[in-house]
Scaffold this motif. Structure first.
Motif, PDB file in Angstrom:
ATOM      1  N   ASP A  30     -33.331 -68.938  15.650  1.00 19.15           N
ATOM      2  CA  ASP A  30     -34.440 -69.734  15.131  1.00 19.15           C
ATOM      3  C   ASP A  30     -35.785 -69.019  15.293  1.00 19.15           C
ATOM      4  O   ASP A  30     -36.839 -69.634  15.272  1.00 19.15           O
ATOM      5  CB  ASP A  30     -34.492 -71.106  15.804  1.00 19.15           C
ATOM      6  CG  ASP A  30     -34.681 -71.019  17.314  1.00 19.15           C
ATOM      7  OD1 ASP A  30     -34.847 -69.888  17.826  1.00 19.15           O
ATOM      8  OD2 ASP A  30     -34.651 -72.067  17.970  1.00 19.15           O
ATOM      9  N   TYR A  31     -35.735 -67.698  15.447  1.00 17.32           N
ATOM     10  CA  TYR A  31     -36.955 -66.902  15.619  1.00 17.32           C
ATOM     11  C   TYR A  31     -37.389 -66.305  14.287  1.00 17.32           C
ATOM     12  O   TYR A  31     -36.551 -65.792  13.543  1.00 17.32           O
ATOM     13  CB  TYR A  31     -36.718 -65.772  16.621  1.00 17.32           C
ATOM     14  CG  TYR A  31     -37.893 -64.830  16.788  1.00 17.32           C
ATOM     15  CD1 TYR A  31     -38.921 -65.127  17.667  1.00 17.32           C
ATOM     16  CD2 TYR A  31     -37.967 -63.655  16.041  1.00 17.32           C
ATOM     17  CE1 TYR A  31     -40.006 -64.269  17.809  1.00 17.32           C
ATOM     18  CE2 TYR A  31     -39.052 -62.792  16.181  1.00 17.32           C
ATOM     19  CZ  TYR A  31     -40.059 -63.100  17.069  1.00 17.32           C
ATOM     20  OH  TYR A  31     -41.137 -62.244  17.209  1.00 17.32           O
ATOM     21  N   PRO A  32     -38.676 -66.342  13.947  1.00 16.21           N
ATOM     22  CA  PRO A  32     -39.759 -67.006  14.677  1.00 16.21           C
ATOM     23  C   PRO A  32     -39.993 -68.415  14.132  1.00 16.21           C
ATOM     24  O   PRO A  32     -39.834 -68.661  12.943  1.00 16.21           O
ATOM     25  CB  PRO A  32     -40.956 -66.111  14.393  1.00 16.21           C
ATOM     26  CG  PRO A  32     -40.689 -65.586  13.004  1.00 16.21           C
ATOM     27  CD  PRO A  32     -39.186 -65.446  12.889  1.00 16.21           C
ATOM     28  N   SER A  33     -40.380 -69.301  15.011  1.00 18.41           N
ATOM     29  CA  SER A  33     -40.681 -70.673  14.611  1.00 18.41           C
ATOM     30  C   SER A  33     -42.156 -71.001  14.804  1.00 18.41           C
ATOM     31  O   SER A  33     -42.576 -72.128  14.547  1.00 18.41           O
ATOM     32  CB  SER A  33     -39.819 -71.645  15.434  1.00 18.41           C
ATOM     33  OG  SER A  33     -40.071 -71.498  16.819  1.00 18.41           O
ATOM     34  N   ARG A  34     -42.943 -70.025  15.259  1.00 17.94           N
ATOM     35  CA  ARG A  34     -44.391 -70.177  15.417  1.00 17.94           C
ATOM     36  C   ARG A  34     -45.039 -68.800  15.318  1.00 17.94           C
ATOM     37  O   ARG A  34     -44.328 -67.779  15.313  1.00 17.94           O
ATOM     38  CB  ARG A  34     -44.734 -70.849  16.745  1.00 17.94           C
ATOM     39  CG  ARG A  34     -44.144 -70.191  17.985  1.00 17.94           C
ATOM     40  CD  ARG A  34     -44.400 -71.066  19.205  1.00 17.94           C
ATOM     41  NE  ARG A  34     -43.703 -70.603  20.388  1.00 17.94           N
ATOM     42  CZ  ARG A  34     -44.189 -69.725  21.260  1.00 17.94           C
ATOM     43  NH1 ARG A  34     -45.402 -69.201  21.054  1.00 17.94           N
ATOM     44  NH2 ARG A  34     -43.504 -69.376  22.323  1.00 17.94           N
ATOM     45  N   PRO A  35     -46.349 -68.714  15.233  1.00 18.24           N
ATOM     46  CA  PRO A  35     -47.018 -67.427  15.044  1.00 18.24           C
ATOM     47  C   PRO A  35     -46.743 -66.427  16.176  1.00 18.24           C
ATOM     48  O   PRO A  35     -46.600 -66.799  17.341  1.00 18.24           O
ATOM     49  CB  PRO A  35     -48.504 -67.807  14.998  1.00 18.24           C
ATOM     50  CG  PRO A  35     -48.496 -69.201  14.480  1.00 18.24           C
ATOM     51  CD  PRO A  35     -47.297 -69.849  15.112  1.00 18.24           C
ATOM     52  N   ARG A  37     -48.014 -63.178  18.328  1.00 18.87           N
ATOM     53  CA  ARG A  37     -49.265 -62.548  18.763  1.00 18.87           C
ATOM     54  C   ARG A  37     -49.028 -61.066  19.044  1.00 18.87           C
ATOM     55  O   ARG A  37     -48.133 -60.700  19.796  1.00 18.87           O
ATOM     56  CB  ARG A  37     -49.770 -63.225  20.046  1.00 18.87           C
ATOM     57  CG  ARG A  37     -51.013 -62.561  20.640  1.00 18.87           C
ATOM     58  CD  ARG A  37     -51.450 -63.224  21.934  1.00 18.87           C
ATOM     59  NE  ARG A  37     -50.509 -63.008  23.020  1.00 18.87           N
ATOM     60  CZ  ARG A  37     -50.855 -62.906  24.314  1.00 18.87           C
ATOM     61  NH1 ARG A  37     -52.124 -63.023  24.660  1.00 18.87           N
ATOM     62  NH2 ARG A  37     -49.939 -62.734  25.231  1.00 18.87           N
ATOM     63  N   GLY A  64     -42.917 -63.547   9.692  1.00 21.30           N
ATOM     64  CA  GLY A  64     -43.566 -64.819   9.977  1.00 21.30           C
ATOM     65  C   GLY A  64     -45.024 -64.611  10.313  1.00 21.30           C
ATOM     66  O   GLY A  64     -45.477 -63.469  10.498  1.00 21.30           O
ATOM     67  N   THR A  66     -48.384 -63.770  11.824  1.00 17.00           N
ATOM     68  CA  THR A  66     -48.667 -62.843  12.924  1.00 17.00           C
ATOM     69  C   THR A  66     -50.175 -62.652  13.028  1.00 17.00           C
ATOM     70  O   THR A  66     -50.855 -62.484  12.016  1.00 17.00           O
ATOM     71  CB  THR A  66     -47.994 -61.484  12.666  1.00 17.00           C
ATOM     72  OG1 THR A  66     -46.594 -61.673  12.447  1.00 17.00           O
ATOM     73  CG2 THR A  66     -48.197 -60.550  13.852  1.00 17.00           C
ATOM     74  N   TYR A  67     -50.691 -62.698  14.241  1.00 16.37           N
ATOM     75  CA  TYR A  67     -52.128 -62.485  14.424  1.00 16.37           C
ATOM     76  C   TYR A  67     -52.375 -61.464  15.524  1.00 16.37           C
ATOM     77  O   TYR A  67     -51.521 -61.218  16.376  1.00 16.37           O
ATOM     78  CB  TYR A  67     -52.836 -63.801  14.752  1.00 16.37           C
ATOM     79  CG  TYR A  67     -52.491 -64.416  16.097  1.00 16.37           C
ATOM     80  CD1 TYR A  67     -53.295 -64.192  17.216  1.00 16.37           C
ATOM     81  CD2 TYR A  67     -51.364 -65.226  16.251  1.00 16.37           C
ATOM     82  CE1 TYR A  67     -52.996 -64.757  18.442  1.00 16.37           C
ATOM     83  CE2 TYR A  67     -51.053 -65.798  17.475  1.00 16.37           C
ATOM     84  CZ  TYR A  67     -51.874 -65.558  18.572  1.00 16.37           C
ATOM     85  OH  TYR A  67     -51.563 -66.120  19.793  1.00 16.37           O
ATOM     86  N   ASP A  89     -40.081 -64.092  24.841  1.00 15.18           N
ATOM     87  CA  ASP A  89     -39.571 -64.895  23.729  1.00 15.18           C
ATOM     88  C   ASP A  89     -39.902 -64.321  22.361  1.00 15.18           C
ATOM     89  O   ASP A  89     -39.641 -64.957  21.332  1.00 15.18           O
ATOM     90  CB  ASP A  89     -40.122 -66.318  23.823  1.00 15.18           C
ATOM     91  CG  ASP A  89     -41.653 -66.368  23.923  1.00 15.18           C
ATOM     92  OD1 ASP A  89     -42.291 -65.319  23.676  1.00 15.18           O
ATOM     93  OD2 ASP A  89     -42.198 -67.444  24.243  1.00 15.18           O
ATOM     94  N   TYR A  91     -42.845 -63.778  21.107  1.00 10.87           N
ATOM     95  CA  TYR A  91     -44.103 -64.271  20.538  1.00 10.87           C
ATOM     96  C   TYR A  91     -45.327 -63.559  21.095  1.00 10.87           C
ATOM     97  O   TYR A  91     -46.452 -63.833  20.656  1.00 10.87           O
ATOM     98  CB  TYR A  91     -44.225 -65.781  20.737  1.00 10.87           C
ATOM     99  CG  TYR A  91     -43.193 -66.536  19.920  1.00 10.87           C
ATOM    100  CD1 TYR A  91     -43.348 -66.687  18.550  1.00 10.87           C
ATOM    101  CD2 TYR A  91     -42.054 -67.050  20.519  1.00 10.87           C
ATOM    102  CE1 TYR A  91     -42.391 -67.346  17.789  1.00 10.87           C
ATOM    103  CE2 TYR A  91     -41.082 -67.715  19.767  1.00 10.87           C
ATOM    104  CZ  TYR A  91     -41.257 -67.850  18.398  1.00 10.87           C
ATOM    105  OH  TYR A  91     -40.298 -68.491  17.653  1.00 10.87           O
TER     106      TYR A  91
END
Length: 331
Positions: A30-35, A37, A64, A66-67, A89, A91
């Motif tokens: 389930d990666y990535p599920s959020r931004p 870094r 996904g 990315t910042y 994780d 992220y």
């Protein structure tokens, strides 16, 4: 290979066991599920931005959102340490290089992190070169004249770098040693090449050793700084008029830099492989390759976690005796 002590092996085993109980432990499916870094361990505007930001922009559409976060300080150690201590994780990633992953751990009496024990290599993005750069009114045109000028001005001649214990600092010390320059040459460590470049342009320092970037090339072309030589084996296609250190009569100053992606050590294989696969796809695209080449950088289109990890460990073994022989220390 980089040696492990019995205590370090035990610590690694404990960390691996602890990961099983990590709250919200990441899973590759389930990666990535959020931004995501990407930490660039240097101030904004430095060479790291010219490498990390194009990758982040391209990878966003492949992997996904990315910042980039600039965490400068301590020659790159501050941002690197922050990622080493982040949750494994996927992220929080580090744009590391030879300074953060090799020079700092080897030259620190009490390193904040261990390059092998605390990080996993993912993908080498580019190889780079350093350049000897001077204030344009300094009366020197090449490395030999720079050495002569430094000898004639003991205690007052200085050079800037992005921090003590960086690859830039190592090359500076090698230059001093191989040229027979007195120990009074002044090393000025900055929080990144951005501030050092500003001080060079204003004449606050007479010289610096910097990673070649598009900004540096533009400043050279505009006459705001003068690049004397590059540490690569061949001249840059983007600035063919600048000689190499070999052509300048100092082959011992050859130094190949690199930048690449790293994750905290316990990051799962599936996540590391997913980031590496997306990055390989991005690096195969001509547009991204051209973006890097225009900055004097060479994109790596054939890296992998295993290849990159081996490179880091080989560099640790190769440079350890050199750093010890010249007594290079950060603290």
């Amino acid at each position: 290979m980089y040696p492990f002590s019995r205590r370090e092996l035990l610590e690694t085993a404990v960390r691996a066991a602890a990961l099983i109980a990590w709250p919200g432990c990441a899973r590759a499916d389930d990666y990535p599920s959020r931004p995501i870094r990407l930490v660039i361990p240097y101030t904004a505007g430095a060479a790291g931005d010219q490498i990390g930001r194009p990758w982040a922009e391209r990878i966003a559409s492949l992997l996904g959102p990315t910042y980039v976060e600039n965490v400068g300080g301590a020659g790159g150690a501050l941002g690197s340490s922050a990622v080493a201590q982040s949750a494994p994780d996927g992220y929080s990633l580090l744009l590391g290089n030879g300074s953060t992953q090799v020079m700092i751990p080897l030259s620190s009496a009490r390193p904040a992190y261990d390059a092998v024990r605390d990080f996993r290599a993912i993908y080498r993005l580019i190889t780079s070169t350093l350049a000897f750069v001077v204030y344009p009114s300094l009366p020197v045109k090449n490395l030999q004249e720079l050495a002569a000028y430094a000898k004639a001005n003991p205690g007052t001649f200085s050079y800037g770098t992005p921090g003590a214990g960086t690859g830039n600092h190592l090359v500076g010390e090698m230059f001093r040693q191989q040229s027979g320059i007195p120990a009074e040459i002044v090393h000025v460590p900055y929080r990144g090449m951005g501030p050092a470049t500003n001080d060079l342009i204003s004449g606050q320092i007479p010289s610096m050793i910097a990673v070649v970037s598009s900004q540096l090339l533009q400043l050279h072309e505009a006459g705001k700084v003068r690049m004397l030589a590059v540490t690569s084996e061949k001249r840059l296609s983007g600035a063919p008029e600048i000689p190499t250190v070999i052509e300048s009569g100092m082959p011992g100053l050859r130094y190949a830099g690199w930048f690449g992606l790293f994750a905290p050590k316990a990051t799962p294989d599936g996540i590391v492989d997913r980031i590496a696969a997306a990055t390989r796809r991005a690096m195969s695209e001509p547009a991204l390759q051209e973006t890097y080449r225009l900055q004097g950088l060479e994109p790596d289109i054939d890296s992998s976690p295993d290849k990159f990890q081996q490179l880091v460990e080989d560099e640790l073994g190769r440079l350890a005796p050199i750093i010890k022989s010249i007594g290079l220390k950060r603290d």
